[in-house]
Design an enzyme around this catalytic site. Structure first.
Site, PDB file in Angstrom:
ATOM      1  N   SER A  47      16.661 -41.087 -47.341  1.00 56.41           N
ATOM      2  CA  SER A  47      16.099 -41.075 -45.979  1.00 56.41           C
ATOM      3  C   SER A  47      14.582 -40.907 -46.006  1.00 56.41           C
ATOM      4  CB  SER A  47      16.746 -39.970 -45.139  1.00 56.41           C
ATOM      5  OG  SER A  47      16.460 -38.701 -45.686  1.00 56.41           O
ATOM      6  N   HIS A  48      14.017 -40.472 -47.125  1.00 58.09           N
ATOM      7  CA  HIS A  48      12.569 -40.267 -47.199  1.00 58.09           C
ATOM      8  C   HIS A  48      11.961 -40.947 -48.423  1.00 58.09           C
ATOM      9  CE1 HIS A  48      13.766 -37.547 -44.068  1.00 58.09           C
ATOM     10  NE2 HIS A  48      12.510 -37.575 -43.650  1.00 58.09           N
ATOM     11  N   ARG A  52      10.863 -45.335 -45.686  1.00 54.86           N
ATOM     12  CA  ARG A  52       9.825 -44.809 -44.787  1.00 54.86           C
ATOM     13  C   ARG A  52       8.659 -45.779 -44.598  1.00 54.86           C
ATOM     14  NH1 ARG A  52      11.104 -41.059 -41.125  1.00 54.86           N
ATOM     15  NH2 ARG A  52      13.140 -40.431 -41.907  1.00 54.86           N
ATOM     16  N   SER A 122       7.232 -37.247 -43.918  1.00 54.91           N
ATOM     17  CA  SER A 122       7.680 -37.101 -45.314  1.00 54.91           C
ATOM     18  C   SER A 122       8.597 -35.910 -45.529  1.00 54.91           C
ATOM     19  CB  SER A 122       6.454 -36.965 -46.215  1.00 54.91           C
ATOM     20  OG  SER A 122       5.618 -35.957 -45.726  1.00 54.91           O
ATOM     21  N   ALA A 123       9.305 -35.941 -46.663  1.00 56.89           N
ATOM     22  CA  ALA A 123      10.025 -34.777 -47.160  1.00 56.89           C
ATOM     23  C   ALA A 123       8.993 -33.711 -47.538  1.00 56.89           C
ATOM     24  CB  ALA A 123      10.845 -35.170 -48.380  1.00 56.89           C
ATOM     25  N   ASP A 178      15.042 -27.742 -49.380  1.00 58.07           N
ATOM     26  CA  ASP A 178      14.288 -28.461 -48.348  1.00 58.07           C
ATOM     27  C   ASP A 178      15.304 -29.137 -47.434  1.00 58.07           C
ATOM     28  OD1 ASP A 178      12.608 -29.991 -46.828  1.00 58.07           O
ATOM     29  OD2 ASP A 178      12.076 -31.400 -48.422  1.00 58.07           O
ATOM     30  N   PHE A 179      15.428 -28.628 -46.197  1.00 57.96           N
ATOM     31  CA  PHE A 179      16.425 -29.246 -45.311  1.00 57.96           C
ATOM     32  C   PHE A 179      15.978 -29.247 -43.866  1.00 57.96           C
ATOM     33  CE2 PHE A 179      18.063 -24.873 -46.223  1.00 57.96           C
ATOM     34  CZ  PHE A 179      17.885 -24.305 -44.973  1.00 57.96           C
ATOM     35  N   ALA A 180      16.465 -30.243 -43.158  1.00 60.48           N
ATOM     36  CA  ALA A 180      16.300 -30.291 -41.710  1.00 60.48           C
ATOM     37  C   ALA A 180      17.128 -29.163 -41.104  1.00 60.48           C
ATOM     38  CB  ALA A 180      16.802 -31.636 -41.177  1.00 60.48           C
ATOM     39  N   ASP A 188      18.575 -40.114 -41.883  1.00 61.58           N
ATOM     40  CA  ASP A 188      19.932 -40.462 -42.347  1.00 61.58           C
ATOM     41  C   ASP A 188      20.711 -41.178 -41.254  1.00 61.58           C
ATOM     42  OD1 ASP A 188      20.224 -39.843 -45.044  1.00 61.58           O
ATOM     43  OD2 ASP A 188      20.311 -37.707 -44.613  1.00 61.58           O
ATOM     44  N   ARG A 309      20.564 -31.747 -57.908  1.00 64.05           N
ATOM     45  CA  ARG A 309      20.897 -33.176 -57.779  1.00 64.05           C
ATOM     46  C   ARG A 309      19.630 -34.026 -57.871  1.00 64.05           C
ATOM     47  NH1 ARG A 309      19.941 -36.860 -54.360  1.00 64.05           N
ATOM     48  NH2 ARG A 309      18.802 -35.349 -53.099  1.00 64.05           N
TER      49      ARG A 309
HETATM   50  P1  NDP Z   1      20.066 -32.269 -47.452  1.00 63.83           P
HETATM   51  O1  NDP Z   1      21.127 -31.754 -46.549  1.00 63.83           O
HETATM   52  O2  NDP Z   1      20.272 -33.548 -48.161  1.00 63.83           O
HETATM   53  O3  NDP Z   1      19.723 -31.177 -48.547  1.00 63.83           O
HETATM   54  C1  NDP Z   1      19.303 -29.904 -48.179  1.00 63.83           C
HETATM   55  C2  NDP Z   1      19.026 -29.027 -49.368  1.00 63.83           C
HETATM   56  O4  NDP Z   1      20.244 -28.449 -49.812  1.00 63.83           O
HETATM   57  C3  NDP Z   1      18.432 -29.744 -50.567  1.00 63.83           C
HETATM   58  O5  NDP Z   1      17.504 -28.899 -51.181  1.00 63.83           O
HETATM   59  C4  NDP Z   1      19.672 -30.001 -51.428  1.00 63.83           C
HETATM   60  O6  NDP Z   1      19.377 -30.159 -52.800  1.00 63.83           O
HETATM   61  C5  NDP Z   1      20.468 -28.761 -51.178  1.00 63.83           C
HETATM   62  N1  NDP Z   1      21.895 -28.937 -51.390  1.00 63.83           N
HETATM   63  C6  NDP Z   1      22.678 -29.937 -50.929  1.00 63.83           C
HETATM   64  N2  NDP Z   1      23.949 -29.746 -51.326  1.00 63.83           N
HETATM   65  C7  NDP Z   1      23.965 -28.600 -52.035  1.00 63.83           C
HETATM   66  C8  NDP Z   1      24.977 -27.868 -52.703  1.00 63.83           C
HETATM   67  N3  NDP Z   1      26.238 -28.286 -52.714  1.00 63.83           N
HETATM   68  N4  NDP Z   1      24.635 -26.735 -53.339  1.00 63.83           N
HETATM   69  C9  NDP Z   1      23.352 -26.291 -53.330  1.00 63.83           C
HETATM   70  N5  NDP Z   1      22.350 -26.938 -52.728  1.00 63.83           N
HETATM   71  C10 NDP Z   1      22.653 -28.064 -52.076  1.00 63.83           C
HETATM   72  O7  NDP Z   1      18.673 -32.325 -46.634  1.00 63.83           O
HETATM   73  P2  NDP Z   1      18.412 -32.902 -45.182  1.00 63.83           P
HETATM   74  O8  NDP Z   1      19.175 -34.175 -45.037  1.00 63.83           O
HETATM   75  O9  NDP Z   1      18.571 -31.838 -44.186  1.00 63.83           O
HETATM   76  O10 NDP Z   1      16.849 -33.256 -45.293  1.00 63.83           O
HETATM   77  C11 NDP Z   1      16.447 -34.339 -46.120  1.00 63.83           C
HETATM   78  C12 NDP Z   1      14.956 -34.445 -46.166  1.00 63.83           C
HETATM   79  O11 NDP Z   1      14.466 -34.811 -44.915  1.00 63.83           O
HETATM   80  C13 NDP Z   1      14.202 -33.163 -46.544  1.00 63.83           C
HETATM   81  O12 NDP Z   1      13.425 -33.453 -47.694  1.00 63.83           O
HETATM   82  C14 NDP Z   1      13.320 -32.883 -45.355  1.00 63.83           C
HETATM   83  O13 NDP Z   1      12.018 -32.370 -45.651  1.00 63.83           O
HETATM   84  C15 NDP Z   1      13.189 -34.249 -44.739  1.00 63.83           C
HETATM   85  N6  NDP Z   1      12.881 -34.154 -43.320  1.00 63.83           N
HETATM   86  C16 NDP Z   1      11.587 -34.333 -42.925  1.00 63.83           C
HETATM   87  C17 NDP Z   1      11.261 -34.205 -41.599  1.00 63.83           C
HETATM   88  C18 NDP Z   1       9.854 -34.326 -41.134  1.00 63.83           C
HETATM   89  O14 NDP Z   1       9.598 -34.128 -39.950  1.00 63.83           O
HETATM   90  N7  NDP Z   1       8.902 -34.631 -41.955  1.00 63.83           N
HETATM   91  C19 NDP Z   1      12.264 -33.900 -40.579  1.00 63.83           C
HETATM   92  C20 NDP Z   1      13.580 -33.701 -41.127  1.00 63.83           C
HETATM   93  C21 NDP Z   1      13.873 -33.835 -42.453  1.00 63.83           C
HETATM   94  P3  NDP Z   1      19.520 -31.664 -53.469  1.00 63.83           P
HETATM   95  O15 NDP Z   1      18.380 -32.433 -52.874  1.00 63.83           O
HETATM   96  O16 NDP Z   1      19.413 -31.430 -54.929  1.00 63.83           O
HETATM   97  O17 NDP Z   1      20.864 -32.178 -53.045  1.00 63.83           O
HETATM   98  O1  PYC Z   2      14.512 -37.589 -40.936  1.00 62.34           O
HETATM   99  O2  PYC Z   2      14.525 -36.200 -39.258  1.00 62.34           O
HETATM  100  C1  PYC Z   2      13.941 -36.948 -40.022  1.00 62.34           C
HETATM  101  C2  PYC Z   2      12.472 -37.101 -39.908  1.00 62.34           C
HETATM  102  C3  PYC Z   2      11.702 -36.872 -38.836  1.00 62.34           C
HETATM  103  C4  PYC Z   2      10.402 -37.139 -39.192  1.00 62.34           C
HETATM  104  C5  PYC Z   2      10.422 -37.547 -40.491  1.00 62.34           C
HETATM  105  N1  PYC Z   2      11.696 -37.507 -40.914  1.00 62.34           N
END
Ligand code: NDP
Ligand code: PYC
Length: 338
Positions: A47-48, A52, A122-123, A178-180, A188, A309
């Site tokens: 997704s990132h 993008r 970005s992530a 790093d998570f939303a 996504d 991962r």
């Molecule tokens: P995910 O749900 O894919 O992952 C969240 C975190 O949890 C990651 O660090 C992941 O590690 C970890 N994780 C996942 N599964 C497990 C597990 N079973 N056990 C332990 N840890 C786990 O992330 P999101 O989809 O919520 O977000 C994806 C990206 O989107 C992020 O990088 C975020 O910064 C970006 N984003 C950016 C935005 C912006 O405004 N700029 C807005 C929203 C999101 P791993 O990666 O190793 O799976």
């Molecule tokens: O995936 O939620 C998202 C997002 C918002 C801005 C950048 N990524």
């Protein structure tokens, strides 16, 4: 015939950089963005990753993003470096202010980087990893557009508001999550829409407030926070710390500013860094041992650390390169034809 296109990391970076410079981005912005989306793709954060580029270029062509903006730094006080992105993308601002943030953190133990007036797509983990590589712990937060309903409500108020944290582990990959704060990232949902595949349950409601797994219905309805009221409170915290506190737009304001164009959100970002040397009173090794015991307690029972991962994907991509859906690759190539 395979539906995937394989590119080396170098090819992916050059394609990204060419797309950006041919659309009017300065070399400095193009390099900062190309590095980040290539890293995202290499870590299989689809997704990132290179997806993008479509959003970056659309937002610039809509006349919103300044592709040549030069960030300006302001050394606000001992603990804060602020950087105005002047409506450019955030990544060049982060790179510009990074050395000042590191110096301040080492001087006084904890310091903040405030980025204002930036388009942000970005992530956050690349920024967190830039700080853990310096031996610092770090936390980053940013709002987005108001797509997400609060727990108990049905109208979007929050952005997808990511929270990222990193802990340095000298000689090993850092501990990073790093998570939303939404149940799924907006990016996504866009990828589900492109693939015509259903969303997981519990991520979104349609415009009538009914649960939906249809990506299009979710995009025009509302997304939900993860963990109900807990994710909702964290999303509010992101709006306050990386919006109100730094005197920049909340996700609702960013959405209103966009006025239906559908460009990348415009707001601020807050990044905090902590120096283990000063916090531990000169005994960071003892803190590192405690932290390692914690990580051992997680992995020794078969659970995994966040980012594991990604790190495995990164190793694979170094040799095998990255894989893009053919349709996405073709859409990216079209961005070269002006
Ligand atoms: P995910 O749900 O894919 O992952 C969240 C975190 O949890 C990651 O660090 C992941 O590690 C970890 N994780 C996942 N599964 C497990 C597990 N079973 N056990 C332990 N840890 C786990 O992330 P999101 O989809 O919520 O977000 C994806 C990206 O989107 C992020 O990088 C975020 O910064 C970006 N984003 C950016 C935005 C912006 O405004 N700029 C807005 C929203 C999101 P791993 O990666 O190793 O799976
Ligand atoms: O995936 O939620 C998202 C997002 C918002 C801005 C950048 N990524």
């Amino acid at each position: 015939m395979s539906d995937l296109i394989n590119l080396s990391l170098d090819q992916a970076y050059r394609l990204s950089s060419d797309v950006l410079t041919s659309n009017g981005f300065s070399e400095a912005h193009a390099q900062a963005i190309a590095r980040t989306v290539t890293s995202g793709q290499a870590d299989e954060c689809h997704s990132h990753g290179l997806y993008r580029l479509l959003v970056c270029v659309k937002s610039m062509r809509e006349g919103q993003v300044d592709p040549q903006a030069l960030p300006t730094l302001s050394d606000r006080c001992a603990g804060i470096v602020a950087v105005d992105a002047h409506r450019g993308y955030s990544l060049l601002s982060f790179e510009t202010a990074l050395p000042v943030l590191v110096r301040k953190t080492r001087q006084i133990g904890v310091a903040a980087m405030v980025i204002n007036n930036c388009y942000h797509f970005s992530a956050l983990w690349p920024e967190i990893e830039a700080l853990t590589a310096q031996g610092l712990a770090a936390l980053a937060l940013t709002p987005s557009h108001s797509w997400v309903a609060p727990a108990g409500g049905s109208k979007p108020v929050f952005g997808t508001n990511p929270i990222a944290f990193g802990w340095p582990r000298p000689g090993r990959d850092p501990f990073v999550f790093d998570f939303a704060t939404s149940a799924i990232a907006r990016g996504d949902i866009e990828l589900h829409r492109r693939a015509n595949s259903p969303l997981p349950e519990g991520c979104a409601i349609d415009s009538d407030g009914q649960p939906t797994t249809d990506a299009l219905a979710a995009l025009s309805g509302a997304m939900l926070t993860f963990g109900g009221h807990k994710g909702s409170a964290l999303a509010a915290m992101v709006e306050l710390l990386a919006g109100a506190l730094i005197n920049d737009m909340t996700s609702m304001e960013s959405m209103a500013f966009d006025a239906g164009v559908g460009a990348t959100p415009l707001h601020g970002e807050l990044i905090l860094a902590f120096d283990p040397q000063l916090f531990s009173n000169g005994k960071p090794e003892e803190g590192a041992q405690r932290a390692q015991a914690l990580f051992d307690g997680i992995v020794q029972q078969g659970a995994r650390l966040p980012s594991q991962r990604r790190y495995e994907a990164r190793k694979r991509s170094k040799d095998a390169g990255i894989f893009l859906p053919k349709a996405l690759y073709e859409d990216i190539l079209k961005l070269l034809d002006r």
